[in-house]
Design a protein around this motif. Structure first.
Motif, short mmCIF file in Angstrom:
data_model
loop_
_atom_site.label_atom_id
_atom_site.label_comp_id
_atom_site.label_asym_id
_atom_site.label_seq_id
_atom_site.Cartn_x
_atom_site.Cartn_y
_atom_site.Cartn_z
N GLY A 120 1.01 -1.34 0.05
CA GLY A 120 0.01 -0.15 -0.09
C GLY A 120 0.95 1.30 -0.04
O GLY A 120 1.86 1.45 0.82
N GLY A 121 0.68 2.40 -0.71
CA GLY A 121 1.21 3.43 -0.90
C GLY A 121 2.41 3.30 -1.27
O GLY A 121 3.46 3.90 -0.76
N VAL A 122 2.60 2.53 -2.17
CA VAL A 122 4.05 2.17 -2.92
C VAL A 122 4.59 3.41 -3.81
O VAL A 122 3.97 3.59 -4.71
N GLN A 123 5.59 3.63 -3.48
CA GLN A 123 6.18 4.99 -4.33
C GLN A 123 7.33 4.27 -5.47
O GLN A 123 8.20 3.87 -4.97
N MET A 124 6.70 4.35 -6.77
CA MET A 124 7.60 3.86 -7.93
C MET A 124 7.58 4.79 -8.74
O MET A 124 7.82 4.51 -10.22
N HIS A 125 7.51 6.11 -8.52
CA HIS A 125 7.67 7.16 -9.64
C HIS A 125 9.14 6.96 -10.25
O HIS A 125 9.93 6.93 -9.61
N ALA A 126 9.04 7.27 -11.59
CA ALA A 126 10.23 7.43 -12.46
C ALA A 126 10.79 5.94 -12.44
O ALA A 126 12.04 6.01 -12.76
N ALA A 127 10.25 5.00 -12.06
CA ALA A 127 10.78 3.62 -12.11
C ALA A 127 10.82 3.01 -13.65
O ALA A 127 10.05 3.75 -14.50
N VAL A 128 11.78 2.16 -13.71
CA VAL A 128 11.75 1.49 -15.08
C VAL A 128 11.68 0.19 -14.96
O VAL A 128 12.44 -0.71 -14.16
N LEU A 129 10.54 -0.53 -15.57
CA LEU A 129 10.44 -1.75 -15.62
C LEU A 129 10.53 -2.63 -17.05
O LEU A 129 9.73 -2.19 -17.63
N GLU A 130 11.06 -3.64 -17.12
CA GLU A 130 11.34 -4.23 -18.48
C GLU A 130 11.35 -5.77 -18.03
O GLU A 130 12.15 -6.26 -17.37
N ARG A 131 10.32 -6.52 -18.75
CA ARG A 131 10.39 -7.91 -18.76
C ARG A 131 9.96 -8.17 -17.11
O ARG A 131 10.71 -8.85 -16.46
N VAL A 132 8.74 -7.73 -16.81
CA VAL A 132 8.40 -7.98 -15.34
C VAL A 132 6.91 -8.68 -15.32
O VAL A 132 6.11 -8.29 -16.39
N VAL A 133 6.61 -9.65 -14.64
CA VAL A 133 5.38 -9.94 -14.17
C VAL A 133 5.02 -9.85 -12.85
O VAL A 133 5.75 -10.17 -11.96
#
Length: 235
Positions: A120-133
């Motif tokens: 809950g309330g996870v901060q992932m702004h400006a994250a980069v996700l590649e080949r993720v499930v």
């Protein structure tokens, strides 16, 4: 003089005017080596973790900013207010992690599986996700503002008030998911497949669905929102 064929084939071999198929998500293929148990007391800023299993670890409030996790597994770990901003997860699994207020801003996930997370309330702004499930679990108030997602599959998960504002989504799919009050403001989409969403509730950004594909049933459900967006009254 040859008669023109209005239903001719284009260079790609499909009929002119036909929609291009949605490109499939490329999924991670994880083969973790034999892992060693993590025996540390506290995460280290800029720490380097390779081939470790974090099992039932309480990482609450710990400082792992800029850490690198390679070939690691985090299983049933507590991540309440854990600071993992700018961390890198490569060829790793996050299984059953839980927490509120986890800082994953500007994190990098590559070839990663996230399973049955309760966050809950996870901060992932400006994250980069590649080949993720991301499979199963529930994530409330997920902040993915200005993040970049490429080849990401959401499967059987619940996202409540997820914020994708300003994000870039390429080859992203949602299968058997619930998207409640999702924010797509200023998002850019390419080959985003929303047809498998069990419940699609868009709070903002209904005008930013160019580059996505939805089902005819979803179109009917979203028709009032589309009408409101362009100022059409339905009586």
């Amino acid at each position: 003089m040859r008669e023109r064929d209005g239903g001719g084939m284009g260079r790609s071999g499909r009929r002119d005017g036909a929609a291009s198929p949605v490109r499939e998500v490329r999924r991670p293929t994880l083969r973790l080596p034999e892992l060693k148990a993590y025996t540390g007391i506290e995460l280290e800023t800029e720490g380097d973790y390779d081939g470790l299993e974090f099992a039932d670890a309480d990482l609450t409030g710990q400082p792992g900013r800029g850490a690198r996790f390679m070939d690691c597994a985090l299983r049933r770990c507590a991540l309440d207010e854990t600071v993992l901003s700018r961390a890198r997860f490569i060829d790793s699994v996050l299984d059953g992690v839980r927490g509120v207020g986890t800082d994953l801003s500007q994190v990098s996930l590559r070839d990663v599986e996230v399973l049955d997370a309760r966050l809950g309330g996870v901060q992932m702004h400006a994250a980069v996700l590649e080949r993720v499930v991301v499979r199963g679990g529930k994530i409330d108030f997920l902040n993915l503002r200005k993040a970049k997602l490429k080849d990401v599959a959401f499967e059987g998960c619940v996202l409540v008030e997820a914020d994708f504002a300003g994000a870039e989504l390429e080859r992203v799919s949602f299968d058997d998911c619930t998207l409640s009050r999702v924010d797509f403001s200023a998002v850019r989409m390419r080959d985003v497949d929303l047809r498998g969403v069990a419940r699609l509730d868009i709070a903002r950004g209904i005008d930013r669905l160019a580059g996505a594909v939805i089902s005819s049933a979803q179109l009917m459900d979203l028709a009032p929102a589309f009408a409101a967006e362009i100022g059409v009254r339905v009586e």
